[in-house]
Design an enzyme around this catalytic site. Structure first.
Site, mmCIF file in Angstrom:
data_model
loop_
_atom_site.group_PDB
_atom_site.id
_atom_site.type_symbol
_atom_site.label_atom_id
_atom_site.label_comp_id
_atom_site.label_asym_id
_atom_site.label_seq_id
_atom_site.Cartn_x
_atom_site.Cartn_y
_atom_site.Cartn_z
ATOM 1 N N CYS A 145 0.835 -1.202 0.000
ATOM 2 C CA CYS A 145 0.000 0.000 0.000
ATOM 3 C C CYS A 145 0.873 1.256 0.000
ATOM 4 O O CYS A 145 1.890 1.335 0.696
ATOM 5 C CB CYS A 145 -0.917 0.006 1.227
ATOM 6 S SG CYS A 145 -2.327 -1.112 1.090
ATOM 7 N N CYS A 227 -3.355 0.503 -3.407
ATOM 8 C CA CYS A 227 -4.111 0.810 -2.194
ATOM 9 C C CYS A 227 -3.414 1.944 -1.450
ATOM 10 O O CYS A 227 -2.243 2.255 -1.708
ATOM 11 C CB CYS A 227 -4.255 -0.423 -1.300
ATOM 12 S SG CYS A 227 -2.699 -1.183 -0.807
#
Length: 325
Positions: A145, A227
């Site tokens: 992420c 993400c």
């Protein structure tokens, strides 16, 4: 007058022309030597015949290959990269064993076969995203992420940046992108051969070709994997830094998951010696902001992101804009 007939030749062992000493010696030689000589002659003849067959087969094979490649050469784009298999396999092993050893269990030969099977024996203008799914399953890897870096018309700088900031990843820094970055590939319907003569051009021939469909497919996967905060590097030296016709504008932004990606951070970079034609306040960036707002993703934009600007100034240290950093 009576004509005298010449005397007849005598018959018997002494008849016939006189033999030279060499011929006489040959007649008196051991019969086994003569048999051995014959065998050697036959052996030489057989070897020569075999060589001629091999040479003929090689020449015929070369001519057939050249003819086959001429038959395959029907597209407007450049042909498959020479030694494609060796390059892809070499990059796969280098990536999985050296760059990302956590992926060392990936089977590079199986990956190559899945890649090749997409386009050999196929209609080169009828390749689909589904064709590449087996390859994506074999090359799948986790994208941390906040570490995804997209780019549009700024690939060189983006890749330079991830080299000094290896925690960030562009698509070409993943296994599937790294293996084929900068390469070309295609086959021919009904053939197991690569077409080294020409491949379909996405503008002049068809866009459902092996190369174009590949980059659309893996770009979609890369966007879906993002993400947290995602970054994109844009080229502000172009009249429109954001284009809805680019891979980023037509594929990647529409496959960012609003539930996973909280912010898209844009870095508007300008060439050191180029003109500044676009900025974070331009109409093209406002269009990008509007698309993301409709999709529920926040958007920030920064002109000439300082860490990337410093990288540009490494090779332009005397430029006036670099003295103000």
């Amino acid at each position: 007058m009576t004509t005298q007939r010449p005397p007849d030749q005598e018959s018997g062992p002494s008849a016939g022309p006189l033999l030279s000493p060499r011929a006489a010696a040959a007649l008196q030689a051991d019969p086994m030597d003569a048999e051995s000589c014959c065998r050697r002659r036959w052996r030489c003849l057989l070897i020569c015949a075999a060589l001629l067959v091999v040479i003929g087969a090689v020449v015929a094979g070369v001519l057939l290959h050249v003819r086959r490649q001429r038959e395959l050469a029907k597209w407007r784009g450049p042909g498959s990269t020479t030694h494609l298999a060796e390059i892809v396999l070499g990059r796969c092993f280098a990536y999985t064993q050296l760059k990302r050893p956590e992926l060392r269990d990936k089977d590079c030969h199986q990956i190559w076969n899945a890649f090749k099977n997409v386009f050999v024996h196929k209609n080169q203008c009828n390749i689909t995203e589904e064709d590449y799914q087996p390859l994506l399953k074999l090359t799948n890897q986790n994208i941390p992420c906040g570490k995804s870096l997209f780019w549009s018309k700024s690939g060189n700088l983006a890749h330079q940046y991830t080299k000094v900031q290896p925690q960030l990843l562009t698509l070409e820094d993943t296994l599937v992108g790294y293996m084929v970055d900068g390469l070309r590939w295609c086959g021919d319907e009904g053939s197991s051969e690569l077409n080294s003569g020409s491949c379909p051009d996405w503008k002049e021939d068809c866009n459902n070709n092996p190369n174009f469909v590949f980059w659309k497919t893996v770009s979609k996967w890369f966007a879906e994997s993002a993400c947290g905060v995602a970054q994109v590097m844009l080229n502000g030296s172009l009249p429109e830094a954001f284009s809805k016709n680019s891979i980023f504008g037509s594929v990647e932004i529409y496959n960012l998951h609003p539930g996973k990606v909280s912010v898209l951070q844009a870095w508007m970079m300008h060439d050191i010696e180029g003109k500044s034609r676009d900025s974070c306040s331009s109409s093209s960036i406002n269009e990008l902001r509007s698309i993301l707002k409709q999709r529920g993703i926040n958007f920030n934009c920064q002109n000439d992101y300082r860490p990337a600007k410093l990288l540009q100034c490494v090779s332009h240290s005397e430029h006036a804009s670099c003295s103000r950093i």
